[in-house]
Design a protein around this motif. Structure first.
Motif, PDB file in Angstrom:
ATOM      1  N   LYS A  96       0.670  -1.110  -0.050  1.00 21.20           N
ATOM      2  CA  LYS A  96       0.023  -0.006   0.040  1.00 21.20           C
ATOM      3  C   LYS A  96       0.951   1.332  -0.127  1.00 21.20           C
ATOM      4  O   LYS A  96       1.817   1.289   0.747  1.00 21.20           O
ATOM      5  N   ASP A  97       0.372   2.458  -0.650  1.00 25.61           N
ATOM      6  CA  ASP A  97       1.229   3.503  -0.727  1.00 25.61           C
ATOM      7  C   ASP A  97       1.077   4.286   0.662  1.00 25.61           C
ATOM      8  O   ASP A  97      -0.041   4.557   1.085  1.00 25.61           O
ATOM      9  N   TYR A  98       2.033   4.207   1.308  1.00 23.30           N
ATOM     10  CA  TYR A  98       2.099   4.831   2.719  1.00 23.30           C
ATOM     11  C   TYR A  98       2.884   6.081   2.657  1.00 23.30           C
ATOM     12  O   TYR A  98       3.781   6.234   2.393  1.00 23.30           O
ATOM     13  N   ARG A  99       1.751   7.127   3.106  1.00 21.68           N
ATOM     14  CA  ARG A  99       2.539   8.446   3.186  1.00 21.68           C
ATOM     15  C   ARG A  99       2.212   9.046   4.620  1.00 21.68           C
ATOM     16  O   ARG A  99       1.049   9.111   4.962  1.00 21.68           O
ATOM     17  N   PRO A 100       3.388   9.357   5.264  1.00 26.86           N
ATOM     18  CA  PRO A 100       2.899  10.038   6.536  1.00 26.86           C
ATOM     19  C   PRO A 100       2.004  11.134   6.512  1.00 26.86           C
ATOM     20  O   PRO A 100       2.105  11.875   5.566  1.00 26.86           O
ATOM     21  N   PRO A 101       1.366  11.357   7.693  1.00 28.46           N
ATOM     22  CA  PRO A 101       0.509  12.770   7.515  1.00 28.46           C
ATOM     23  C   PRO A 101       1.402  14.076   7.340  1.00 28.46           C
ATOM     24  O   PRO A 101       2.483  13.957   7.983  1.00 28.46           O
ATOM     25  N   PRO A 102       0.913  14.924   6.807  1.00 26.06           N
ATOM     26  CA  PRO A 102       1.561  16.125   6.483  1.00 26.06           C
ATOM     27  C   PRO A 102       1.913  16.803   7.717  1.00 26.06           C
ATOM     28  O   PRO A 102       1.085  16.857   8.690  1.00 26.06           O
ATOM     29  N   PRO A 103       2.940  17.386   7.944  1.00 21.38           N
ATOM     30  CA  PRO A 103       3.035  18.177   9.348  1.00 21.38           C
ATOM     31  C   PRO A 103       2.026  19.213   9.414  1.00 21.38           C
ATOM     32  O   PRO A 103       1.751  19.935   8.348  1.00 21.38           O
ATOM     33  N   PRO A 104       1.765  19.665  10.649  1.00 17.33           N
ATOM     34  CA  PRO A 104       0.741  20.771  10.785  1.00 17.33           C
ATOM     35  C   PRO A 104       1.504  21.976  10.271  1.00 17.33           C
ATOM     36  O   PRO A 104       2.568  22.293  10.355  1.00 17.33           O
ATOM     37  N   PRO A 105       0.628  23.033   9.774  1.00 18.52           N
ATOM     38  CA  PRO A 105       1.268  24.287   9.051  1.00 18.52           C
ATOM     39  C   PRO A 105       1.884  25.149  10.314  1.00 18.52           C
ATOM     40  O   PRO A 105       1.292  25.006  11.352  1.00 18.52           O
ATOM     41  N   GLN A 106       3.058  25.468   9.857  1.00 20.23           N
ATOM     42  CA  GLN A 106       3.887  26.236  11.001  1.00 20.23           C
ATOM     43  C   GLN A 106       3.092  27.668  11.189  1.00 20.23           C
ATOM     44  O   GLN A 106       2.839  28.307  10.331  1.00 20.23           O
ATOM     45  N   GLU A 107       3.075  28.040  12.512  1.00 23.77           N
ATOM     46  CA  GLU A 107       2.293  28.946  12.892  1.00 23.77           C
ATOM     47  C   GLU A 107       3.360  30.273  12.740  1.00 23.77           C
ATOM     48  O   GLU A 107       4.548  30.088  13.259  1.00 23.77           O
ATOM     49  N   ARG A 108       2.976  31.364  12.076  1.00 23.16           N
ATOM     50  CA  ARG A 108       3.833  32.474  11.990  1.00 23.16           C
ATOM     51  C   ARG A 108       3.299  33.655  12.397  1.00 23.16           C
ATOM     52  O   ARG A 108       1.865  34.029  12.426  1.00 23.16           O
ATOM     53  N   HIS A 109       3.886  34.386  13.247  1.00 19.79           N
ATOM     54  CA  HIS A 109       3.687  35.426  14.024  1.00 19.79           C
ATOM     55  C   HIS A 109       4.159  36.881  13.400  1.00 19.79           C
ATOM     56  O   HIS A 109       5.043  36.904  12.884  1.00 19.79           O
TER      57      HIS A 109
END
Length: 143
Positions: A96-109
């Protein structure tokens, strides 16, 4: 337009009826295969294709592929008893094509100084300028 079953539609053309018949054979072979194998193998072995008298089965791991290859002679006998004559069974590993979940978007201030500077820049631009509108919107959302 009247409603008709998809079977009628698929059976209407020569190519589509052959495709439907092939899919039905594969589903029947899958049911037979699942019944012939132990539960833990039946869940992960999938009938992929039937080419003439050669059945192609996909499994999820190399370890199961080895076990299934050892069972090929008895599976051939089981299929023959069920009325399906096969010359050979090919076993292929289809991971099966395994792709880890994408990292959460980086919070920018945006710092207060930067917001003030962008607000000041927007004030120096003409009021109807698209850039001024965009800068004001950005400062409003960033604040």
């Amino acid at each position: 337009m009247s409603t008709s079953s998809i079977d009628n539609f698929l059976g209407s053309g020569d190519a589509l009826s052959r495709l439907q018949a092939h899919a039905a054979r594969l589903m029947r072979l899958q049911q037979l295969l699942t019944g012939f194998l132990p539960d833990y193998m039946g869940e992960v072995c999938r009938v992929a294709n039937l080419k003439g008298e050669e059945l192609v089965i996909h499994v999820e791991s190399a370890g199961l592929a080895v076990k299934l290859k050892q069972a090929v002679p008895s599976l051939l006998v089981d299929f023959t008893r069920a009325g399906v004559v096969l010359r050979d069974i090919k076993v292929k590993v289809a991971v099966k094509d395994y792709r880890p979940p994408p990292p959460p978007p980086q919070e920018r201030h945006v710092s207060a100084t930067t917001r003030e500077g962008l607000g000041s820049l927007a004030d120096t631009l003409p009021a109807d300028s698209p850039l001024a509108k965009a800068l004001r919107r950005f400062v409003k959302r960033a604040g």
